[in-house]
Design an enzyme around this catalytic site. Structure first.
Site, mmCIF file in Angstrom:
data_model
loop_
_atom_site.group_PDB
_atom_site.id
_atom_site.type_symbol
_atom_site.label_atom_id
_atom_site.label_comp_id
_atom_site.label_asym_id
_atom_site.label_seq_id
_atom_site.Cartn_x
_atom_site.Cartn_y
_atom_site.Cartn_z
ATOM 1 N N GLU A 147 0.842 -1.199 0.000
ATOM 2 C CA GLU A 147 0.000 0.000 0.000
ATOM 3 C C GLU A 147 0.877 1.248 0.000
ATOM 4 O O GLU A 147 1.905 1.303 0.674
ATOM 5 C CB GLU A 147 -0.920 0.001 1.224
ATOM 6 C CG GLU A 147 -1.887 1.161 1.271
ATOM 7 C CD GLU A 147 -2.875 1.043 2.432
ATOM 8 O OE1 GLU A 147 -3.218 2.076 2.998
ATOM 9 O OE2 GLU A 147 -3.278 -0.093 2.766
ATOM 10 N N ASP A 193 0.247 5.401 0.565
ATOM 11 C CA ASP A 193 -0.801 6.271 1.116
ATOM 12 C C ASP A 193 -0.492 7.753 1.004
ATOM 13 O O ASP A 193 0.614 8.192 1.334
ATOM 14 C CB ASP A 193 -0.983 6.010 2.626
ATOM 15 C CG ASP A 193 -1.642 4.687 2.930
ATOM 16 O OD1 ASP A 193 -2.308 4.135 2.054
ATOM 17 O OD2 ASP A 193 -1.465 4.209 4.068
ATOM 18 N N GLU A 226 -2.647 10.585 3.031
ATOM 19 C CA GLU A 226 -3.757 10.815 3.958
ATOM 20 C C GLU A 226 -3.738 12.287 4.369
ATOM 21 O O GLU A 226 -2.780 12.761 4.992
ATOM 22 C CB GLU A 226 -3.637 9.912 5.185
ATOM 23 C CG GLU A 226 -3.869 8.445 4.846
ATOM 24 C CD GLU A 226 -3.736 7.537 6.056
ATOM 25 O OE1 GLU A 226 -4.645 6.722 6.280
ATOM 26 O OE2 GLU A 226 -2.717 7.644 6.763
#
Length: 334
Positions: free
Chosen positions: A101, A103, A105
């Site tokens: 993953e 990310d 955010e």
């Protein structure tokens, strides 16, 4: 007559190409919603999507296909006003048990305070590689481009084509690297009150709902598409432009841009957090910020950094008694 026919064919062909190019920007061509029409609102003839968070539901969408390496971007305009407690997540993720993953955010804040952007890297199910920066512009006033340049040697996190983070392939040090698991592109908007704003000290205020994040540029997927889990064409390093030698390291301009971000806007780097990691993780030898970067800031930034980190430390103390981590896993994503 022949000339007229050729002209007509050329005209219609040009129009067809224009239509096809326009269709490439349509949300439904490459993405699917994960919420109802009240929470994933498709507008501008499919060229813009609004994610809506209210007390009834969070919202999100994902790509119809999976990718392995490439240049993946999207334009996003973040939640305006009092966005405290909200998390706008924009990320690549595989669906394997030991998933990979990447990310972005975006952590909301009270009106007038800067957004915090947290990035993270999971490889073979292992994350906890957070970095945090403030953005140097108002991400709620207009659309900005966020993306990943991902190849077999490095991952560059980009904001408006400016590198903000580099994660190198350190397989030679025994560190896992995302290089074999196809990932889909997702985004979601959800309530992260437990941790998102000043470590959970400031909660989401439903009186400010609905919260809206907007998206454009759905053709920003210049990547190797994986069909039937066959990754052979994607790992062929001679077949794709992003595997060329020019994209294996940062050039001097990119290095200057990355250092500018680190020196002026970086708030946190797991590699320099000696409380979490008394011995820095092995990948930090090539991925970390210079340990002296805080000394190069002006007083205004140092003061802001210290106040934010004090809030984080206090929140960590509060959360430790509640068994709620300061840097949670991705389990909250929709």
């Amino acid at each position: 007559m022949c000339f007229t026919t050729i002209s007509l064919i050329f005209t219609y062909s040009s129009r067809l190409l224009f239509i096809l190019a326009s269709m490439a920007n349509v949300f439904s061509d490459g993405f699917q919603p994960f919420a109802d029409n009240n929470h994933v609102r498709v507008v501008e003839n499919g060229q813009q999507v609004d994610l809506i968070l209210d007390q009834q539901a969070a919202s999100g969408f994902g790509s119809k296909y999976k990718y392995l390496f490439g240049h993946i971007t999207m334009q996003i305009k973040l939640v305006a006003g009092n966005s405290a407690g909200t998390v706008t997540a924009y990320y690549l993720s595989s669906d394997n048990p030991d998933h990979d993953e990447l990310d972005f955010e975006f952590l909301g804040n009270v009106s007038g305070q800067p957004y915090i952007l947290q990035t993270n890297v999971y490889a073979h199910g292992v994350g906890n590689r957070e970095q945090r920066i403030n953005l140097w512009f108002d991400p709620t006033a207009d659309f900005h481009t966020y993306g990943f340049l991902w190849n077999t040697n490095q991952i560059i996190f980009q904001v408006d084509d400016k590198p903000i983070r580099v994660y190198k392939n350190n397989a030679d040090l025994g560190v896992p690297y995302p290089n074999s698991k196809p990932m889909a592109l997702y985004s979601s908007l959800w309530d992260g009150s437990q941790w998102a704003t000043q470590g959970g000290l400031i909660k989401l205020d439903w009186a400010s709902a609905p919260f809206v994040a907007s998206y454009r540029n759905f053709d920003g997927l210049d990547a190797c598409t994986v069909y039937n889990n066959d990754i052979s064409s994607c790992v062929a390093t001679t077949s794709h432009w992003w595997e060329a030698s020019a994209f294996q390291t940062l050039d001097n301009t990119q290095l200057d841009e990355l250092n500018w971000v680190r020196q002026n806007y970086q708030l946190y780097d797991y590699c320099t957090d000696t409380k979490r990691y008394p011995t820095p993780p092995p990948e930090c030898s090539t991925n970390s910020s210079p340990p002296h970067f805080l000394h190069q800031h002006n007083c205004e930034f140092c003061s802001r950094h210290q106040s934010i980190m004090q809030a984080f430390k206090y929140a960590a103390h509060i959360q430790s008694s509640n068994c709620s981590p300061l840097f949670p896993t991705n389990s909250h994503k929709t």
